[in-house]
Design an enzyme around this catalytic site. Structure first.
Site, PDB file in Angstrom:
ATOM      1  N   SER A  13       0.830  -1.216   0.000  1.00  0.00           N
ATOM      2  CA  SER A  13       0.000   0.000   0.000  1.00  0.00           C
ATOM      3  C   SER A  13       0.861   1.261   0.000  1.00  0.00           C
ATOM      4  CB  SER A  13      -0.979  -0.008   1.170  1.00  0.00           C
ATOM      5  OG  SER A  13      -0.317   0.162   2.398  1.00  0.00           O
ATOM      6  N   MET A  90      10.715  -6.662   4.352  1.00  0.00           N
ATOM      7  CA  MET A  90      10.980  -7.186   5.684  1.00  0.00           C
ATOM      8  C   MET A  90      12.293  -7.972   5.750  1.00  0.00           C
ATOM      9  SD  MET A  90       8.497  -5.701   7.025  1.00  0.00           S
ATOM     10  CE  MET A  90       7.988  -6.244   8.636  1.00  0.00           C
ATOM     11  N   LEU A  93      19.134  -5.320   5.372  1.00  0.00           N
ATOM     12  CA  LEU A  93      20.109  -5.227   4.290  1.00  0.00           C
ATOM     13  C   LEU A  93      21.522  -5.226   4.863  1.00  0.00           C
ATOM     14  CD1 LEU A  93      18.461  -2.390   2.135  1.00  0.00           C
ATOM     15  CD2 LEU A  93      18.069  -4.848   2.041  1.00  0.00           C
ATOM     16  N   HIS A 109       8.830   3.126   8.576  1.00  0.00           N
ATOM     17  CA  HIS A 109       8.576   2.222   9.701  1.00  0.00           C
ATOM     18  C   HIS A 109       7.371   2.755  10.475  1.00  0.00           C
ATOM     19  CE1 HIS A 109       9.402  -0.765  12.739  1.00  0.00           C
ATOM     20  NE2 HIS A 109       9.255   0.176  13.649  1.00  0.00           N
TER      21      HIS A 109
HETATM   22  C1  GAR Z   1       3.891  -0.690   6.660  1.00  0.00           C
HETATM   23  O1  GAR Z   1       3.146  -0.404   7.823  1.00  0.00           O
HETATM   24  C2  GAR Z   1       5.359  -0.371   6.883  1.00  0.00           C
HETATM   25  O2  GAR Z   1       5.581   0.778   7.648  1.00  0.00           O
HETATM   26  C3  GAR Z   1       5.822  -1.602   7.608  1.00  0.00           C
HETATM   27  O3  GAR Z   1       5.193  -2.660   6.950  1.00  0.00           O
HETATM   28  C4  GAR Z   1       3.933  -2.206   6.409  1.00  0.00           C
HETATM   29  C5  GAR Z   1       3.896  -2.526   4.943  1.00  0.00           C
HETATM   30  O4  GAR Z   1       2.618  -2.258   4.421  1.00  0.00           O
HETATM   31  N1  GAR Z   1       7.253  -1.724   7.611  1.00  0.00           N
HETATM   32  C6  GAR Z   1       7.964  -2.221   8.622  1.00  0.00           C
HETATM   33  O5  GAR Z   1       7.472  -2.692   9.633  1.00  0.00           O
HETATM   34  C7  GAR Z   1       9.473  -2.180   8.420  1.00  0.00           C
HETATM   35  N2  GAR Z   1      10.156  -2.494   9.634  1.00  0.00           N
HETATM   36  P1  GAR Z   1       2.423  -2.107   2.841  1.00  0.00           P
HETATM   37  O6  GAR Z   1       3.054  -3.340   2.173  1.00  0.00           O
HETATM   38  O7  GAR Z   1       0.940  -2.071   2.656  1.00  0.00           O
HETATM   39  O8  GAR Z   1       3.086  -0.825   2.410  1.00  0.00           O
END
Ligand code: GAR
Length: 210
Positions: A13, A90, A93, A109
């Site tokens: 998203s 996730m 790197l 994040h």
């Molecule tokens: C988002 O909330 C992003 O901030 C988080 O994963 C979700 C991905 O949603 N990222 C982390 O937790 C990184 N440590 P999306 O695929 O719908 O953008």
């Protein structure tokens, strides 16, 4: 326009929010590719529907983390990005991955870093009794969810919130904050300095005020 590659693992998203912002003709960046470490990531179909080139490299198809990273790096290099945006990617790197793109990799994040890096962010914010939470866009350095902050936005924690309701509220501001941060970076108004700080050209970097 700066060339942007977005790395995802899930629903994408945030990638869609970036792609929608890039669709405006006056936006200073364009998305030239989306790379996932999951073939089943929902974001891949969303990118394809927008005519964006997609690539998927499953970790289990490679003997080691290094070989998997090498495959992702090769695809990345072929796309010649100016900027790499991690959007729910996730994977941690390595320094070798980051080096060629040092100071040009952004991550989002779903917490007010440096609070609650890593997984289970929202439950940990609730358990800590936080009355606000939010999101952070930062330059990527070697640590997990570390690196100098570019932009943050805040949301309230409301009575009765669960990790899911809080995540959904934070996600709504993620979708505003990431395009804002990308715009500022692509315009050269923000940069990571050699000593790992963010230099801002007098700009306000909180989506809440926009
Ligand atoms: C988002 O909330 C992003 O901030 C988080 O994963 C979700 C991905 O949603 N990222 C982390 O937790 C990184 N440590 P999306 O695929 O719908 O953008």
């Amino acid at each position: 326009r700066k060339r942007v590659v977005v790395l995802i693992s899930g629903s994408g998203s945030n990638m869609v929010a970036l792609a929608d912002a890039c669709a405006a003709s006056d936006f200073p960046a364009e998305i030239v590719g989306v790379i996932s470490d999951k073939k089943t990531a929902g974001g891949l179909a969303k990118a394809e529907a927008r005519g964006i080139a997609t690539f998927a490299f499953e970790r289990k198809d490679y003997a080691s983390k290094a070989e998997h990273e090498a495959a992702v790096l090769a695809a990345l290099a072929s796309l010649k990005p100016d900027i790499v945006c991690l959007a729910g990617y996730m994977r941690l790197l390595t320094a070798e991955f980051i080096r060629p793109y040092e100071g040009r990799i952004l991550n989002i994040h779903p917490s007010l870093l440096p609070l609650f890096p890593g997984l289970h962010t929202h439950q940990r914010a609730l358990d800590a009794g936080m009355r606000v939470s939010g999101c952070t866009v930062h330059f990527v350095t070697e640590g997990m969810d570390e690196g100098p902050v570019v932009a943050q936005s805040v949301v309230p924690v409301l009575p009765g919130d669960t990790a899911d309701t809080l995540a959904a509220r934070v996600l709504t501001v993620e979708h505003k904050t990431y395009p804002l941060a990308l715009k500022l970076f692509a315009e050269g108004k923000i940069r990571m300095t050699g000593d790992g700080k963010v230099e801002r050209d007098g700009v306000q970097v909180s989506a809440a005020s926009h």
